[in-house]
Motif scaffolding. Structure first.
Motif, short mmCIF file in Angstrom:
data_model
loop_
_atom_site.label_atom_id
_atom_site.label_comp_id
_atom_site.label_asym_id
_atom_site.label_seq_id
_atom_site.Cartn_x
_atom_site.Cartn_y
_atom_site.Cartn_z
N GLU A 102 0.86 -1.19 0.00
CA GLU A 102 0.00 0.00 0.00
C GLU A 102 0.89 1.23 0.00
O GLU A 102 1.82 1.33 0.80
CB GLU A 102 -0.91 0.01 1.23
N SER A 104 0.71 5.72 -0.66
CA SER A 104 -0.18 6.87 -0.78
C SER A 104 0.45 7.90 -1.71
O SER A 104 1.67 7.97 -1.85
CB SER A 104 -0.46 7.48 0.60
N TYR A 159 -8.57 14.37 -5.98
CA TYR A 159 -9.23 13.55 -4.96
C TYR A 159 -10.75 13.59 -5.09
O TYR A 159 -11.42 12.59 -4.90
CB TYR A 159 -8.80 14.04 -3.57
N THR A 164 -10.30 7.26 -5.55
CA THR A 164 -9.29 7.58 -4.52
C THR A 164 -8.38 6.38 -4.24
O THR A 164 -7.50 6.46 -3.39
CB THR A 164 -9.98 8.00 -3.21
N GLU A 165 -8.59 5.30 -5.00
CA GLU A 165 -7.73 4.14 -4.81
C GLU A 165 -7.55 3.42 -6.14
O GLU A 165 -8.49 3.24 -6.91
CB GLU A 165 -8.36 3.19 -3.78
N TYR A 166 -6.31 3.02 -6.42
CA TYR A 166 -5.97 2.29 -7.64
C TYR A 166 -5.22 1.01 -7.27
O TYR A 166 -4.40 1.03 -6.35
CB TYR A 166 -5.08 3.14 -8.56
N GLN A 167 -5.51 -0.04 -8.00
CA GLN A 167 -4.74 -1.28 -7.84
C GLN A 167 -3.91 -1.47 -9.11
O GLN A 167 -4.46 -1.58 -10.20
CB GLN A 167 -5.66 -2.48 -7.64
N ILE A 188 -1.43 -1.11 -4.08
CA ILE A 188 -2.65 -0.32 -3.89
C ILE A 188 -2.20 1.11 -3.62
O ILE A 188 -1.46 1.38 -2.67
CB ILE A 188 -3.48 -0.87 -2.72
N LYS A 190 -3.33 4.85 -2.75
CA LYS A 190 -4.44 5.64 -2.21
C LYS A 190 -4.12 7.12 -2.45
O LYS A 190 -3.05 7.60 -2.08
CB LYS A 190 -4.61 5.36 -0.72
N ILE A 192 -4.44 10.89 -1.63
CA ILE A 192 -4.68 11.64 -0.40
C ILE A 192 -5.19 13.03 -0.72
O ILE A 192 -4.65 13.71 -1.60
CB ILE A 192 -3.38 11.76 0.44
#
Length: 193
Positions: A102, A104, A159, A164-167, A188, A190, A192
């Motif tokens: 993970e 950010s 944002y 707000t999240e990518y894999q 992942i 995220k 911010i």
């Protein structure tokens, strides 16, 4: 003689090369030096060299000498060198230390490095030489340096307007022989606010 390279998985009793001489009477062939560990055996009448046992990659390349001796006079002979090489098979796939990471990323940043991914491959030579790539459609928003494994964003993120999240699925691929192998890692990311 330079026979075709052998696989490290070559079985005992595999044909390697045939030594031959032009001579008026029959000759007797034998390995006289260089094969102290006994990897090879030669048929004394035909000159056919075969493997005697399993080959250990770390002992190769190996240069050994074969002597052809006049069957009626041991003082008449000639020698030739045989250069035997063994190819490292691609035994292992690349492995990432973690299959899930993970990270950010702040919104409204210009193109920025996110994380450096580093896989390990227990093979040697080109079988252990890795390149990196992105497997899924996230290539529109991210790119990876195929040599260093550094993952970058390629655009600004908002944002409020975007997910707000990518894999991002990353692969490491070796340059293996006879086939390339891959290892995978999911990052992942995220965004911010």
């Amino acid at each position: 003689y330079q026979p075709a390279p052998l696989s490290e998985k070559t079985l005992p009793d595999t044909f390697v090369v045939q030594i031959s001489v032009s001579y008026k009477v029959p000759v007797i062939y034998r390995i006289v030096s260089g094969d102290e560990k006994g990897y090879f055996i030669i048929d004394s009448f035909t000159g056919v060299i075969r493997t005697r046992k399993d080959l250990k990659l770390e002992d190769f390349p190996l240069i050994f000498n074969v002597r052809a001796t006049d069957s009626s006079s041991a003082s008449i002979f000639n020698e030739v060198s045989v250069n035997a090489e063994v190819i490292d098979e691609n035994d292992y796939p690349p492995i990432f230390p973690s299959v899930l990471l993970e990270e950010s990323l702040e919104e409204n940043l210009p193109t920025a490095p996110i994380v450096q991914l580093k896989a390990q491959d227990n093979d040697t030579g080109r079988n252990g030489l890795l390149t990196y790539g992105i497997l899924n459609g996230a290539r529109l928003k991210f790119r990876i340096d195929e040599a260093t494994g550094i993952l970058y964003s390629t655009s600004y993120f908002d944002y409020e307007e975007e997910p707000t999240e990518y894999q991002v699925v990353i692969y490491a691929e070796d340059d293996g022989i006879p086939e390339k192998k891959r290892g995978y890692c999911t990052v992942i990311i995220k965004i911010i606010d």
